[in-house]
Structures are given as structure tokens and as C-alpha cells.
Motif scaffolding. Structure first.
Motif, PDB file in Angstrom:
ATOM      1  N   MET A  84       0.739  -1.063  -0.002  1.00 18.50           N
ATOM      2  CA  MET A  84      -0.004   0.096   0.137  1.00 18.50           C
ATOM      3  C   MET A  84       0.830   1.178  -0.040  1.00 18.50           C
ATOM      4  O   MET A  84       0.592   2.329  -0.620  1.00 18.50           O
ATOM      5  CB  MET A  84      -1.007   0.019   1.125  1.00 18.50           C
ATOM      6  CG  MET A  84      -1.860  -1.320   1.257  1.00 18.50           C
ATOM      7  SD  MET A  84      -2.941  -1.267   2.541  1.00 18.50           S
ATOM      8  CE  MET A  84      -3.914  -2.993   2.238  1.00 18.50           C
ATOM      9  N   ASP A  97       0.660   3.930  -3.026  1.00 18.69           N
ATOM     10  CA  ASP A  97       0.467   5.234  -2.743  1.00 18.69           C
ATOM     11  C   ASP A  97       1.536   6.277  -3.286  1.00 18.69           C
ATOM     12  O   ASP A  97       1.380   7.290  -3.722  1.00 18.69           O
ATOM     13  CB  ASP A  97       0.391   5.567  -1.065  1.00 18.69           C
ATOM     14  CG  ASP A  97      -1.014   5.394  -0.732  1.00 18.69           C
ATOM     15  OD1 ASP A  97      -1.754   4.968  -1.422  1.00 18.69           O
ATOM     16  OD2 ASP A  97      -1.347   5.345   0.662  1.00 18.69           O
ATOM     17  N   PHE A 103      -4.501   4.727  -0.441  1.00 14.12           N
ATOM     18  CA  PHE A 103      -4.444   3.838   0.553  1.00 14.12           C
ATOM     19  C   PHE A 103      -4.305   4.352   1.869  1.00 14.12           C
ATOM     20  O   PHE A 103      -3.882   3.797   3.160  1.00 14.12           O
ATOM     21  CB  PHE A 103      -3.760   2.658   0.404  1.00 14.12           C
ATOM     22  CG  PHE A 103      -4.065   1.611  -0.524  1.00 14.12           C
ATOM     23  CD1 PHE A 103      -5.264   0.925  -0.554  1.00 14.12           C
ATOM     24  CD2 PHE A 103      -3.228   1.233  -1.572  1.00 14.12           C
ATOM     25  CE1 PHE A 103      -5.704  -0.049  -1.532  1.00 14.12           C
ATOM     26  CE2 PHE A 103      -3.854   0.694  -2.769  1.00 14.12           C
ATOM     27  CZ  PHE A 103      -4.741   0.098  -2.694  1.00 14.12           C
ATOM     28  N   TRP A 115      -6.197   2.971   4.797  1.00 16.77           N
ATOM     29  CA  TRP A 115      -5.788   1.528   5.080  1.00 16.77           C
ATOM     30  C   TRP A 115      -4.473   1.464   5.725  1.00 16.77           C
ATOM     31  O   TRP A 115      -4.288   0.734   6.864  1.00 16.77           O
ATOM     32  CB  TRP A 115      -5.666   0.644   3.770  1.00 16.77           C
ATOM     33  CG  TRP A 115      -6.919   0.618   2.888  1.00 16.77           C
ATOM     34  CD1 TRP A 115      -7.660   1.649   2.261  1.00 16.77           C
ATOM     35  CD2 TRP A 115      -7.606  -0.677   2.689  1.00 16.77           C
ATOM     36  NE1 TRP A 115      -8.841   1.077   1.714  1.00 16.77           N
ATOM     37  CE2 TRP A 115      -8.623  -0.334   1.945  1.00 16.77           C
ATOM     38  CE3 TRP A 115      -7.458  -1.884   3.084  1.00 16.77           C
ATOM     39  CZ2 TRP A 115      -9.713  -1.198   1.360  1.00 16.77           C
ATOM     40  CZ3 TRP A 115      -8.307  -2.883   2.529  1.00 16.77           C
ATOM     41  CH2 TRP A 115      -9.360  -2.432   2.018  1.00 16.77           C
ATOM     42  N   ARG A 116      -3.424   2.446   5.419  1.00 19.50           N
ATOM     43  CA  ARG A 116      -2.393   2.212   6.057  1.00 19.50           C
ATOM     44  C   ARG A 116      -2.476   2.766   7.649  1.00 19.50           C
ATOM     45  O   ARG A 116      -1.875   2.462   8.389  1.00 19.50           O
ATOM     46  CB  ARG A 116      -1.189   3.442   5.251  1.00 19.50           C
ATOM     47  CG  ARG A 116      -0.852   2.578   4.044  1.00 19.50           C
ATOM     48  CD  ARG A 116      -0.194   3.658   3.095  1.00 19.50           C
ATOM     49  NE  ARG A 116       0.983   4.205   3.642  1.00 19.50           N
ATOM     50  CZ  ARG A 116       1.737   5.011   3.162  1.00 19.50           C
ATOM     51  NH1 ARG A 116       1.231   5.770   2.141  1.00 19.50           N
ATOM     52  NH2 ARG A 116       2.793   5.537   3.739  1.00 19.50           N
TER      53      ARG A 116
END
Length: 344
Positions: free
Chosen positions: A179, A183, A195, A198-199
Motif C-alpha cells: 500500500m 500510494d 490507501f 488503510w495504512r
């Protein structure tokens, strides 16, 4: 054999790897524990569709058939009922009769039957946290690991077919490094980083130890076609397809897995789910090894050649796993929770 909780999981987790192995002539079976009956309609374009609202179970079965045809896999429904994703504080009880509340011996016997019928050498599933805290994903892990232990045991479920021992179990993995790299590449290409949320979420979760990366970038389009087949769950113009294909294939052209259990010697890192097995296949011994009664300890557990390393704790103090939303990019929403945490 790829063991999943709901239809569409097989297309969002490890699907390009599946497509690669199918292209190489490997037989792949997808197993779905539930029909996704309690899944929301996540594609805004289909919300309010009377046919879908009338019989979501039938629609999701049709979607699964289409995805299986795209991936080239055989498929088994185990027939348990979707538990849904409980939300609230405190969490409400799970619905009576749902998969997550079924007795373990019932669910394990159902999967053991399919393992002994299909006779896989390798099984993939979710880690002990379910990949994310959906009760059906967590239950899928529990049942799969129990079935791995039981399938080759002639004293376990003797009515469920001739014993057959899969030799390796992998967990599907989401790599924070993937990710981060994507990115960075998206920002360099003038796009928004997809992301960030998400990260931020993964930073507070235990860090899984990736052991195996399967090169499958050329099969990303097949994966995406299979995912789009689950039209009630995926907007074809939405989040899952935000990263241009050329960036995906250039920056991270593989899928990640965690070798959880192995009855053959493991030499890590790997680039093949069949590492250590192809040599046995070449000598004609592979199926014989799977039919063999393997050694067990005093408690009856298989004696392994490899057990996956425990996850590393998240960095920083008191950053325990949580389901509270995290807005990493400041847009007012937690996209990981929105995309990952629904009840499909």
C-alpha cells in the motif's frame, strides 16, 4: 483449495494467484461457507433494484457462478448462513442459527468432507483475526485449521471419506508495504493516494510476517473481472479499481501470503505456494504423502515442519487493534472500514 467465508472473498483475496495456477493446469476449488445472505448492496448503482431486494441470496449465487467461470475454478457451497457484521457499542448478539454460532464439529465435518473429496495439496484461508474482525472470517479460520488437523486422521469423521492430508496452509495477506509503494507511485503520477486510511488502520494492527510472494501481475485483469462479477458488492467505477493497471503491475506485481503450517520443509522466502511439493510431484510421491498417516504429538496435533511466526505488535504504545474508524487522509471517512468492514 481456497476457503472463504462469503461469495466475493475469493475474488478480492488471492484471485490473481488462483488465475495464474489455473492457467498452469492446477485444479483449484473455492469453498464458500455462507451465501452472503446478510450482505448489504454496496454498489450504489444497484441499490433499490427490486429483483435484488426480492432475492439477494439467488443473485449472489449467480454472481459467484460468474466469478468462478472467470477464474476457472470449481466451487462448493457449504450452506451455512451468513452471520452479518454486528455493529454498535455494546455489540448486538449474532443472529440465531448463523455460521459463527454453529458447533465446531458440524462446520469442521462439512469442510473435511470437501477436502477428502477434492484432495488439495495446499489450502489458503484467513489468519486468526479473520483478516479483519468479521465473525464469519474468524470462524472460517477456526474451522479451516481444525479441518487441516482432522482431514488426514482416519479416526476423525470416518464417515466423511477416505483420509487426505493437505501439506500446507497459507493465510491471505495484506502487505502494508504494498500500500505504501502504490500510494507513492500514485502521488508521483499525479493521483491521490488511495490507501491512506488503510495504512492508518494497519499501523495499529499486528504486523503479519509475509513469507511468500507469488508473481501474478499478468492475471490482475482476470482478478478484476472476477471481482466485477460480484456486482452487488463492487462498484465497477469505485475504490477497488482506482489504481491504474500499469501502476499495479509495475510497483507490486505479486500477491502476498503467510505460510501458517507446513508438513514439508520450508525455505523462506518463497515465490510459489507449491514450494517443497513440486519435487514430490516429480517423483510421483506427492499423493502418497497426502494419504499417509502423519505423526502427531501426545495431544493428537500434527507434528509440523514449519509453523508461521507470530505477528509483530504494532509500533508505538497502546496501539491495540480496534474497529474504531480512522481517517488517514482527512476526507471525513474511513475507506478501509467502509470497503473492508461490510457484511459481505
Amino acid at each position: 483449495m481456497a476457503v472463504h467465508a462469503h461469495p466475493d472473498d475469493e475474488s478480492s483475496k488471492g484471485a490473481a494467484t488462483t488465475a495464474r495456477y489455473v492457467a498452469e493446469g492446477v485444479q483449484v476449488r473455492v469453498v464458500s461457507f455462507t451465501g452472503g445472505e446478510r450482505g448489504d448492496i454496496l454498489n450504489d448503482k444497484l441499490k433499490g433494484d427490486p429483483q435484488i431486494l426480492r432475492d439477494i441470496s439467488h443473485v449472489r449465487r449467480e454472481e459467484m457462478t460468474a466469478a468462478a467461470n472467470i477464474l476457472g475454478v470449481s466451487h462448493t457451497w457449504l450452506g451455512f448462513v451468513d452471520s452479518g457484521l454486528p455493529e454498535g457499542d455494546p455489540l448486538p448478539p449474532l443472529p440465531e442459527g448463523c455460521f459463527a454460532l454453529e458447533p465446531l464439529e458440524v462446520t469442521t465435518e462439512a469442510l473435511v468432507r470437501v477436502i477428502r473429496e477434492f484432495r488439495p495439496h495446499v489450502v489458503t484461508t484467513y489468519d486468526e483475526n479473520g483478516g479483519y474482525p468479521h465473525p464469519d472470517h474468524i470462524m472460517t479460520h477456526t474451522v479451516t485449521m481444525a479441518a487441516f488437523e482432522a482431514a488426514g486422521d482416519p479416526t476423525a469423521y470416518p464417515h466423511a471419506g477416505e483420509p487426505w492430508q493437505p501439506l500446507k496452509v497459507y493465510y491471505n495477506s495484506w502487505s502494508p508495504e504494498r500500500m505504501e509503494r502504490i500510494d507513492e507511485a500514485m502521488v508521483q503520477a499525479g493521483h491521490e493516494a488511495p490507501f491512506a486510511d488503510w495504512r492508518a488502520n494497519l499501523a495499529r494492527r499486528p504486523l503479519r510476517v509475509v513469507s511468500t510472494r507469488v508473481h501474478c501481475g499478468e492475471f490482475f485483469p482476470v482478478r478484476d473481472d472476477a471481482l466485477r462479477a460480484h456486482a452487488t458488492q463492487v462498484d465497477p467505477d469505485g475504490f477497488w479499481f482506482r489504481v491504474p493497471m500499469d501502476i499495479q503491475q509495475r510497483v507490486w506485481p505479486h500477491e502476498d501470503f503467510e505460510l501458517a503450517r507446513s508438513l514439508v520443509e520450508a525455505h523462506l522466502p518463497e515465490d510459489d505456494l507449491f514450494a517443497g511439493l513440486r519435487e514430490l510431484a516429480g517423483t510421483g510421491e506427492l499423493d502418497e504423502v497426502c494419504r499417509r498417516v502423519h505423526e502427531r504429538d501426545e495431544a493428537g496435533a500434527l507434528l509440523l515442519r514449519h509453523r508461521g511466526a507470530p505477528p509483530l505488535p504494532p509500533e508505538g504504545a497502546d496501539r491495540s487493534r480496534s474497529t474504531e474508524p480512522v481517517d488517514g487522509d482527512g476526507d471525513g471517512t474511513d475507506e478501509m472500514r467502509e470497503k473492508e468492514g461490510h457484511s459481505e
